[in-house]
Structures are given as structure tokens and as C-alpha cells.
Design a protein around this motif. Structure first.
Motif, short mmCIF file in Angstrom:
data_model
loop_
_atom_site.label_atom_id
_atom_site.label_comp_id
_atom_site.label_asym_id
_atom_site.label_seq_id
_atom_site.Cartn_x
_atom_site.Cartn_y
_atom_site.Cartn_z
N ASN A 2 10.94 -4.21 0.83
CA ASN A 2 10.28 -3.77 -0.39
C ASN A 2 8.92 -3.19 -0.02
O ASN A 2 8.18 -3.75 0.78
N ARG A 136 5.53 -5.52 -9.43
CA ARG A 136 6.81 -6.22 -9.27
C ARG A 136 7.44 -6.53 -10.63
O ARG A 136 8.64 -6.36 -10.81
N GLY A 141 8.61 -0.90 -6.71
CA GLY A 141 8.51 -1.49 -5.38
C GLY A 141 9.36 -0.84 -4.33
O GLY A 141 9.17 -1.05 -3.15
#
Length: 147
Positions: A2, A136, A141
Motif C-alpha cells: 500500500n 485510509r 492508498g
């Protein structure tokens, strides 16, 4: 990985590099120390430039394109502030561009470096506690180049 996790990992690396530089400054005694400081500072500057470029080119635009007005506004504010940090970094690096210059003006160099580090640490803290968790939560992300 991520992309936000990667940005956070860069924060940890930057914090570690800053701590190492502070320790190097505390042990400063001779010109060889100034050279080592110059080399380590160049490494830190390289990582910080890459980090800021990732935020500028991908992260902030992704946040500002969010349907969440608060997130877009917050990201724009962070982007503007980051520009000041980047500019301050470049001015600092131009002024303290060699081990000789660092050695000759060491006391001033130390004070200016610590001031710059406080700005960076403050920024890292805010991003880690406020901006990245919000991203998030919004599902931001995945950078196209993140692997």
C-alpha cells in the motif's frame, strides 16, 4: 505494498536518519566528521525529496480529488505547507553545500539543521496521526506504481 504504508515507512527512515545526524553532530570534532555529516545529509535529502515528490505528484492530488470536502481541503493545506518545507530544505542545502562550509560555520549549521528537523518531525507527526488515517478511511492508498 500500500502506498500509504510506504510513505509511513519513509517517515520512519527519515526519523532514523535525522537521529543519526543529530548523534553525528553531537560527536563533531574534526573535518572528517564534517565530511561524514555531508554524506549522510545528502542521503537524507535524497529520500526526503523523493518522499515529497510522491506526495506532490500522487498523494495530495488523490486526496484533493476526494468527494470528501474536508479531506480535499486538508490535503491542499498540507500540500501548501510541504512546499515551504521543500523550499526551506533546498535553501539549507545550498547554504551548507560542503564539508568545509559546515566545518567553518558548524555552530550555525547545527542550529539551522535542528530547526529544520523540528519542522520535518512536526510534519511527520501530523501526517501520521491525521492525514494518512483519513486517506485510509477514504480508501485512498493504492498508487499505480506501488507493488
Amino acid at each position: 505494498m500500500n502506498a500509504i504504508t510506504n510513505l509511513e515507512a519513509e517517515h520512519h527512515a527519515l526519523a532514523s536518519m535525522m537521529l543519526r545526524l543529530v548523534n553525528m553532530i553531537q560527536g563533531f570534532e574534526r573535518s572528517e566528521d564534517a565530511f561524514a555529516i555531508t554524506v549522510h545529509l545528502a542521503r537524507l535529502a535524497h529520500l526526503l525529496r523523493l518522499h515529497l515528490a510522491t506526495e506532490d505528484e500522487w498523494f495530495y492530488p488523490a486526496m484533493m480529488n476526494s468527494d470528501e470536502a474536508f479531506a480535499a481541503s486538508l490535503a491542499a493545506s498540507y500540500r501548501d505547507e510541504a512546499g515551504g518545507i521543500a523550499e526551506g530544505l533546498e535553501v539549507f542545502l545550498q547554504q551548507w553545500n560542503s564539508s568545509t562550509v559546515i566545518e567553518l560555520g558548524f555552530d550555525r549549521f547545527r542550529l539551522e539543521l535542528i530547526s529544520l528537523f523540528h519542522q520535518i518531525e512536526d510534519r511527520i507527526g501530523h501526517e501520521d496521526k491525521e492525514l494518512y488515517p483519513l486517506a485510509r478511511a477514504l480508501g485512498i492508498g493504492e498508487h499505480p506504481l506501488a507493488a
